[in-house]
Design an enzyme around this catalytic site. Structure first.
Site, short mmCIF file in Angstrom:
data_model
loop_
_atom_site.label_atom_id
_atom_site.label_comp_id
_atom_site.label_asym_id
_atom_site.label_seq_id
_atom_site.Cartn_x
_atom_site.Cartn_y
_atom_site.Cartn_z
N TYR A 1 0.82 -1.22 0.00
CA TYR A 1 0.00 0.00 0.00
C TYR A 1 0.85 1.26 0.00
O TYR A 1 0.72 2.13 -0.88
CB TYR A 1 -0.93 -0.06 1.21
N GLY B 1 1.76 -7.66 -0.33
CA GLY B 1 1.66 -6.78 -1.49
C GLY B 1 0.82 -7.39 -2.59
O GLY B 1 0.36 -8.52 -2.50
N ALA C 1 10.12 -2.61 2.76
CA ALA C 1 9.72 -4.01 2.95
C ALA C 1 9.88 -4.41 4.41
O ALA C 1 10.82 -4.00 5.08
CB ALA C 1 10.58 -4.91 2.06
N SER D 1 9.35 3.85 11.87
CA SER D 1 8.01 3.89 12.46
C SER D 1 8.02 4.68 13.76
O SER D 1 9.00 4.66 14.50
CB SER D 1 7.53 2.46 12.75
N TYR E 1 7.88 -5.32 16.79
CA TYR E 1 7.87 -4.51 15.58
C TYR E 1 8.61 -3.19 15.81
O TYR E 1 9.50 -2.82 15.04
CB TYR E 1 6.44 -4.23 15.13
N LYS F 1 12.28 -1.95 14.12
CA LYS F 1 12.48 -0.72 13.34
C LYS F 1 13.62 0.11 13.94
O LYS F 1 14.43 0.70 13.20
CB LYS F 1 11.18 0.08 13.29
N PHE G 1 3.21 7.56 12.09
CA PHE G 1 2.20 6.77 12.81
C PHE G 1 1.24 6.12 11.82
O PHE G 1 1.59 5.17 11.14
CB PHE G 1 1.44 7.67 13.79
N ARG H 1 -4.94 10.51 17.77
CA ARG H 1 -3.78 9.93 17.10
C ARG H 1 -3.37 10.77 15.89
O ARG H 1 -4.14 11.58 15.38
CB ARG H 1 -4.09 8.49 16.62
N GLY I 1 -3.68 -0.50 27.68
CA GLY I 1 -2.47 0.06 27.09
C GLY I 1 -2.68 1.16 26.09
O GLY I 1 -1.71 1.74 25.59
N ASP I 2 -3.93 1.49 25.75
CA ASP I 2 -4.18 2.57 24.79
C ASP I 2 -4.00 3.93 25.47
O ASP I 2 -4.79 4.30 26.35
CB ASP I 2 -5.60 2.48 24.24
#
Length: 326
Positions: A11, A36, A74, A117, A141, A145, A174, A222, A286-287
């Protein structure tokens, strides 16, 4: 000069490829097609199906297409899933990046724009995230990064010691949303926009997780940036590296103010014409109430700015979703 876009059938990567083509730059794509789509790659753009873990394939692609710079997008991009699949995440994002750097050095490719990120920050305790905000990733993740950034910086120092160079910069962001063209759309099963719009298309009611936060309307705030704006800044960064313009090692591509989940729901109702009242569920553990980044440094050096409103973001995403559904 030819640029290699890794993950160029995804995307975001496909939008970066289109942005390069609009700038008149030749480009080649490597993508494993794990997430992809071959249809996302323009017919005139050379496409190599494969993984960055295949060093011989990467080296061959760099040499055959006379690549002089790489935009590296990637990787395994699902932060939540990375918690249950850490080894896959590190293999794709860390080993893949190390292999790419190794083959770039062997082929004398000296320019790199890295898609990093904002997950590298974890849950920052500041009102506005800047490049000086401490990095405290909270998922494999985000960790992968950040390690990618370290690998690139270390390789650049090694190249300098060897009398060479690796000009580079990393772009942190983000939530990427919207579409520059209806044939490119977000197919992630985890992102808010495709989830909400997909539910509306199916006649289902979207959900808000918590409406009692310390924000103006009680819902989480956000950063959301339009994918076309993001792609444009990748190309600007690539051109700066080509020109030998000094860049910072890291830039945030942030909105500076953010939007709330409630605002997204309200505008989604307006754009789609679906009159709905979102269900309200309890908070997710956790939000945080607010995570928003400054884009001032990127505005100074990369011409970064929010060229699209929230309505633009949702309208373009809805148009693409409808075109795909049809």
């Amino acid at each position: 000069m030819t640029w290699l876009v890794t993950g160029g059938a995804g995307y975001i990567g496909a939008h970066v490829v289109r942005a390069f083509r609009e700038a008149g730059e030749p480009v080649v794509v490597i993508d494993s097609l794990t997430s992809g789509h071959p249809s996302f790659v323009p017919a005139e753009v050379p496409f190599v199906r494969g993984t960055l873990l295949d060093g011989d394939l990467v080296r061959h692609t760099l040499v055959e297409h006379d690549v002089t710079g790489v935009v590296h997008l990637a990787g395994f991009k699902y932060a939540g899933v990375s918690v249950s699949r850490p080894l896959l995440t590190y293999q794709q994002n860390v080993t893949g990046t190390a292999t790419l750097l190794e083959q770039m050095a062997a082929a004398d490719v000296r320019r790199l724009v890295f898609s990093s990120s904002a997950a590298t920050y974890g849950t920052p305790d500041v009102d506005l995230v800047t490049e000086q905000t401490p990095t405290r990733p909270e998922s494999p993740y985000g960790e992968s990064k950040l390690i990618g950034e370290w690998l690139i910086a270390d390789q650049a120092r090694a190249a300098e010691l060897a009398g060479s160079e690796l000009a580079h910069t990393s772009l942190r962001y983000f939530n990427v949303v919207g579409s520059a063209t209806p044939d490119l759309y977000d197919t992630s099963p985890h992102n808010l926009f495709p989830l909400v719009l997909g539910m509306l298309a199916r006649g289902e009611t979207p959900r808000i997780n918590g409406d009692d936060y310390a924000t103006p309307d009680g819902t989480c705030v956000r950063d959301y940036v339009h994918v076309a704006d993001l792609a444009h800044s990748h190309v600007v960064a690539a051109h700066a590296l080509e020109a030998g313009t000094p860049l910072e090692p890291v830039y945030n591509l942030g909105s500076g103010d953010g939007v709330s989940v409630r605002q997204i729901m309200d505008v989604a109702a307006e754009v789609t014409g679906v009159d709905f009242t979102p269900d309200v569920a309890p908070r997710r553990p956790g939000d945080p109430a607010r995570i928003v980044a400054s884009g001032e440094l990127a505005a100074r050096d990369l011409g970064w700015k929010m060229r699209h409103s929230l309505r633009d973001m949702i309208a373009s995403a809805w148009e693409a979703q409808q075109a795909h559904a049809g």
